[in-house]
Design a protein around this motif. Structure first.
Motif, PDB file in Angstrom:
ATOM      1  N   GLU A   1       4.614 -11.408   8.925  1.00 44.57           N
ATOM      2  CA  GLU A   1       5.921 -11.794   9.560  1.00 44.57           C
ATOM      3  C   GLU A   1       5.050 -12.102  11.361  1.00 44.57           C
ATOM      4  OE1 GLU A   1       3.728  -7.492  11.000  1.00 44.57           O
ATOM      5  OE2 GLU A   1       4.505  -9.401   8.818  1.00 44.57           O
ATOM      6  N   PRO A   2       4.105 -11.929  12.090  1.00 40.96           N
ATOM      7  CA  PRO A   2       3.928 -12.114  13.056  1.00 40.96           C
ATOM      8  C   PRO A   2       3.937 -14.202  13.134  1.00 40.96           C
ATOM      9  CG  PRO A   2       1.923 -10.795  12.650  1.00 40.96           C
ATOM     10  CD  PRO A   2       3.061 -11.199  11.110  1.00 40.96           C
ATOM     11  N   ALA A   3       3.923 -14.612  12.157  1.00 41.09           N
ATOM     12  CA  ALA A   3       3.681 -16.520  12.282  1.00 41.09           C
ATOM     13  C   ALA A   3       5.399 -16.379  12.436  1.00 41.09           C
ATOM     14  CB  ALA A   3       2.883 -16.707  10.993  1.00 41.09           C
ATOM     15  N   LEU A   4       5.703 -15.731  11.720  1.00 42.43           N
ATOM     16  CA  LEU A   4       7.163 -15.860  11.461  1.00 42.43           C
ATOM     17  C   LEU A   4       8.445 -15.625  12.550  1.00 42.43           C
ATOM     18  CD1 LEU A   4       9.864 -16.812   8.597  1.00 42.43           C
ATOM     19  CD2 LEU A   4      10.388 -14.548   9.495  1.00 42.43           C
ATOM     20  N   LEU A   5       8.331 -14.888  13.409  1.00 43.90           N
ATOM     21  CA  LEU A   5       8.330 -13.911  14.998  1.00 43.90           C
ATOM     22  C   LEU A   5       8.510 -15.808  15.819  1.00 43.90           C
ATOM     23  CD1 LEU A   5       7.454 -10.929  14.192  1.00 43.90           C
ATOM     24  CD2 LEU A   5       9.937 -11.374  14.422  1.00 43.90           C
ATOM     25  N   VAL A   6       6.871 -15.782  15.730  1.00 42.35           N
ATOM     26  CA  VAL A   6       6.935 -16.695  16.224  1.00 42.35           C
ATOM     27  C   VAL A   6       6.561 -18.151  15.953  1.00 42.35           C
ATOM     28  CG1 VAL A   6       5.170 -15.184  18.319  1.00 42.35           C
ATOM     29  CG2 VAL A   6       4.242 -17.085  16.275  1.00 42.35           C
ATOM     30  N   ASP A   7       7.308 -18.639  14.918  1.00 44.06           N
ATOM     31  CA  ASP A   7       7.417 -19.630  14.325  1.00 44.06           C
ATOM     32  C   ASP A   7       6.078 -20.880  14.309  1.00 44.06           C
ATOM     33  OD1 ASP A   7       9.275 -21.727  13.207  1.00 44.06           O
ATOM     34  OD2 ASP A   7      10.055 -22.593  14.733  1.00 44.06           O
ATOM     35  N   LYS A   8       5.513 -19.961  14.031  1.00 48.15           N
ATOM     36  CA  LYS A   8       3.453 -21.310  14.089  1.00 48.15           C
ATOM     37  C   LYS A   8       3.455 -21.246  12.674  1.00 48.15           C
ATOM     38  CE  LYS A   8       3.316 -21.365  18.383  1.00 48.15           C
ATOM     39  NZ  LYS A   8       3.821 -22.639  19.324  1.00 48.15           N
ATOM     40  N   PRO A   9       2.339 -22.056  11.781  1.00 54.79           N
ATOM     41  CA  PRO A   9       2.382 -21.818  10.683  1.00 54.79           C
ATOM     42  C   PRO A   9       1.199 -20.782  10.519  1.00 54.79           C
ATOM     43  CG  PRO A   9       1.833 -24.103  12.182  1.00 54.79           C
ATOM     44  CD  PRO A   9       2.589 -22.568  12.944  1.00 54.79           C
ATOM     45  N   TYR A  10       1.202 -20.169   9.351  1.00 60.54           N
ATOM     46  CA  TYR A  10       0.298 -19.498   8.517  1.00 60.54           C
ATOM     47  C   TYR A  10      -1.568 -19.970   9.442  1.00 60.54           C
ATOM     48  CZ  TYR A  10       3.785 -17.147   6.467  1.00 60.54           C
ATOM     49  OH  TYR A  10       5.123 -16.877   5.683  1.00 60.54           O
ATOM     50  N   LEU A  11      -2.283 -18.672   9.756  1.00 60.70           N
ATOM     51  CA  LEU A  11      -3.953 -19.330  10.039  1.00 60.70           C
ATOM     52  C   LEU A  11      -4.569 -18.669   9.237  1.00 60.70           C
ATOM     53  CD1 LEU A  11      -3.383 -17.880  13.440  1.00 60.70           C
ATOM     54  CD2 LEU A  11      -3.462 -19.906  13.320  1.00 60.70           C
ATOM     55  N   ALA A  12      -4.178 -17.752   8.416  1.00 59.98           N
ATOM     56  CA  ALA A  12      -4.998 -17.525   6.875  1.00 59.98           C
ATOM     57  C   ALA A  12      -4.336 -17.480   5.148  1.00 59.98           C
ATOM     58  CB  ALA A  12      -5.034 -15.599   6.882  1.00 59.98           C
ATOM     59  N   PHE A  13      -5.387 -17.158   4.346  1.00 63.57           N
ATOM     60  CA  PHE A  13      -5.312 -17.243   3.336  1.00 63.57           C
ATOM     61  C   PHE A  13      -4.532 -15.743   2.957  1.00 63.57           C
ATOM     62  CE2 PHE A  13      -8.520 -20.500   2.744  1.00 63.57           C
ATOM     63  CZ  PHE A  13      -7.220 -21.387   1.834  1.00 63.57           C
ATOM     64  N   THR A  14      -3.600 -15.378   2.262  1.00 63.88           N
ATOM     65  CA  THR A  14      -3.421 -14.643   1.274  1.00 63.88           C
ATOM     66  C   THR A  14      -3.547 -14.519  -0.178  1.00 63.88           C
ATOM     67  OG1 THR A  14      -0.399 -14.707   1.387  1.00 63.88           O
ATOM     68  CG2 THR A  14      -1.645 -13.211   3.600  1.00 63.88           C
ATOM     69  N   ILE A  15      -4.511 -13.806  -0.352  1.00 57.80           N
ATOM     70  CA  ILE A  15      -4.674 -13.818  -1.704  1.00 57.80           C
ATOM     71  C   ILE A  15      -4.304 -12.120  -2.929  1.00 57.80           C
ATOM     72  CG2 ILE A  15      -6.893 -14.337  -2.848  1.00 57.80           C
ATOM     73  CD1 ILE A  15      -8.022 -15.513  -0.768  1.00 57.80           C
ATOM     74  N   VAL A  16      -4.205 -12.131  -3.884  1.00 53.65           N
ATOM     75  CA  VAL A  16      -3.851 -11.471  -4.313  1.00 53.65           C
ATOM     76  C   VAL A  16      -5.055 -10.324  -4.810  1.00 53.65           C
ATOM     77  CG1 VAL A  16      -2.250  -9.970  -6.242  1.00 53.65           C
ATOM     78  CG2 VAL A  16      -1.274 -12.439  -4.529  1.00 53.65           C
ATOM     79  N   SER A  17      -4.934  -9.258  -4.688  1.00 52.26           N
ATOM     80  CA  SER A  17      -6.535  -8.314  -5.298  1.00 52.26           C
ATOM     81  C   SER A  17      -6.730  -7.818  -6.119  1.00 52.26           C
ATOM     82  CB  SER A  17      -6.560  -7.624  -3.865  1.00 52.26           C
ATOM     83  OG  SER A  17      -7.026  -7.920  -2.778  1.00 52.26           O
ATOM     84  N   LYS A  18      -4.743  -7.381  -6.933  1.00 56.61           N
ATOM     85  CA  LYS A  18      -4.892  -6.706  -7.756  1.00 56.61           C
ATOM     86  C   LYS A  18      -3.374  -7.217  -8.054  1.00 56.61           C
ATOM     87  CE  LYS A  18      -6.788  -2.122  -5.882  1.00 56.61           C
ATOM     88  NZ  LYS A  18      -6.141  -1.022  -5.809  1.00 56.61           N
ATOM     89  N   PRO A  19      -3.179  -7.249  -9.483  1.00 58.09           N
ATOM     90  CA  PRO A  19      -2.160  -7.581  -9.780  1.00 58.09           C
ATOM     91  C   PRO A  19      -0.979  -7.321  -9.392  1.00 58.09           C
ATOM     92  CG  PRO A  19      -2.848  -7.385 -11.693  1.00 58.09           C
ATOM     93  CD  PRO A  19      -3.956  -7.016 -11.002  1.00 58.09           C
ATOM     94  N   SER A  20       0.050  -7.874  -8.555  1.00 59.55           N
ATOM     95  CA  SER A  20       0.785  -7.758  -7.707  1.00 59.55           C
ATOM     96  C   SER A  20       2.279  -7.513  -7.902  1.00 59.55           C
ATOM     97  CB  SER A  20       0.533  -7.790  -6.189  1.00 59.55           C
ATOM     98  OG  SER A  20      -0.671  -7.091  -5.677  1.00 59.55           O
ATOM     99  N   GLU A  21       3.839  -7.056  -7.632  1.00 60.15           N
ATOM    100  CA  GLU A  21       4.822  -7.201  -7.171  1.00 60.15           C
ATOM    101  C   GLU A  21       5.368  -7.456  -5.773  1.00 60.15           C
ATOM    102  OE1 GLU A  21       7.688  -6.186 -10.790  1.00 60.15           O
ATOM    103  OE2 GLU A  21       6.366  -4.117  -9.909  1.00 60.15           O
ATOM    104  N   ILE A  22       5.747  -8.882  -5.592  1.00 59.13           N
ATOM    105  CA  ILE A  22       6.471  -8.667  -4.069  1.00 59.13           C
ATOM    106  C   ILE A  22       7.398  -9.351  -3.672  1.00 59.13           C
ATOM    107  CG2 ILE A  22       5.288 -10.309  -2.348  1.00 59.13           C
ATOM    108  CD1 ILE A  22       2.640 -10.488  -2.541  1.00 59.13           C
ATOM    109  N   VAL A  23       7.891  -8.363  -2.918  1.00 60.62           N
ATOM    110  CA  VAL A  23      10.030  -8.841  -2.504  1.00 60.62           C
ATOM    111  C   VAL A  23       9.861  -9.860  -1.359  1.00 60.62           C
ATOM    112  CG1 VAL A  23      11.254  -7.814  -1.510  1.00 60.62           C
ATOM    113  CG2 VAL A  23       9.963  -6.228  -2.991  1.00 60.62           C
ATOM    114  N   THR A  24       9.913 -11.063  -1.332  1.00 59.60           N
ATOM    115  CA  THR A  24      10.042 -11.564  -0.478  1.00 59.60           C
ATOM    116  C   THR A  24      11.127 -11.954   0.455  1.00 59.60           C
ATOM    117  OG1 THR A  24       9.431 -13.310  -2.221  1.00 59.60           O
ATOM    118  CG2 THR A  24      10.272 -14.604   0.012  1.00 59.60           C
TER     119      THR A  24
END
Length: 193
Positions: A65-88
């Motif tokens: 949400e921070p990058a989305l709110l300030v409309d700036k590119p993401y600064l980091a990777f987000t990597i799944v640590s365990k099998p996950s279900e993610i709501v977009t």
């Protein structure tokens, strides 16, 4: 935020296998992500390939949400640590939630404030050269985030990535802290004294 409510709003749920990437640095944010099940870590990677964990997001938490709110590119990777279900959740739906749900807006302010506090705390700790102090600070912070009195669900590698220390240093310092009764270690898990 009730994740089921997001699903009922039509927000898609996607399954991610372990080690998959949700987003990379430099990509433009279009969504935020709620962890329905599983775990995701946000990391920056140096030129030598060493990860530095910026945050760990578990079931019921959200990220991006921070990058989305300030409309700036993401600064980091987000990597799944365990099998996950993610709501977009799209930017439009996210902004609508902020505008129409006062309880969610207040929750978002608290989450962002906690993250800012964590970043400030870690900057101060990284300036401190004493490994024990760095580790004790992050361990206490993680226990405050986990008030059930359960053991911490982090590996020695996670602690190294969170503090900028080497794994060998973490292993040695955790043993020393246990010997000093600053923490309790049982079967490799860390407990509060």
């Amino acid at each position: 935020m009730d994740i089921q409510k997001l699903i009922e709003m039509g927000c898609p749920v996607r399954k991610y296998p372990k080690d998959s990437i949700v987003y990379e640095p430099g990509s433009q944010p279009k969504n935020i992500f709620f962890v329905k099940t599983g775990e995701v870590r946000m990391v920056t990677v140096n030129d030598d390939g060493k990860e530095f964990i910026q945050g760990i997001f578990k079931t019921g938490q959200y990220f991006g949400e921070p990058a989305l709110l300030v409309d700036k590119p993401y600064l980091a990777f987000t990597i799944v640590s365990k099998p996950s279900e993610i709501v977009t959740v799209s930017k439009k739906n996210f902004i609508n939630l902020i505008k129409t749900d006062a309880e969610y807006s207040m929750s978002l302010i608290k989450v962002l404030s906690n993250r800012l506090f964590y970043k400030s705390m870690m900057l101060e700790e990284l300036a401190n050269e004493k490994a024990e102090h760095r580790l004790l600070t992050i361990i206490n912070y993680l226990f405050n985030d986990n008030p059930n009195g359960e053991s911490l669900s982090v590996t020695r590698q996670d602690l190294a990535d969170l503090t900028g220390l080497r794994v060998e240093t973490v292993i040695r310092e955790v043993k020393n802290m246990a010997d000093k009764n600053l923490i309790i270690v049982k079967r490799g898990k860390i407990y509060k004294t």
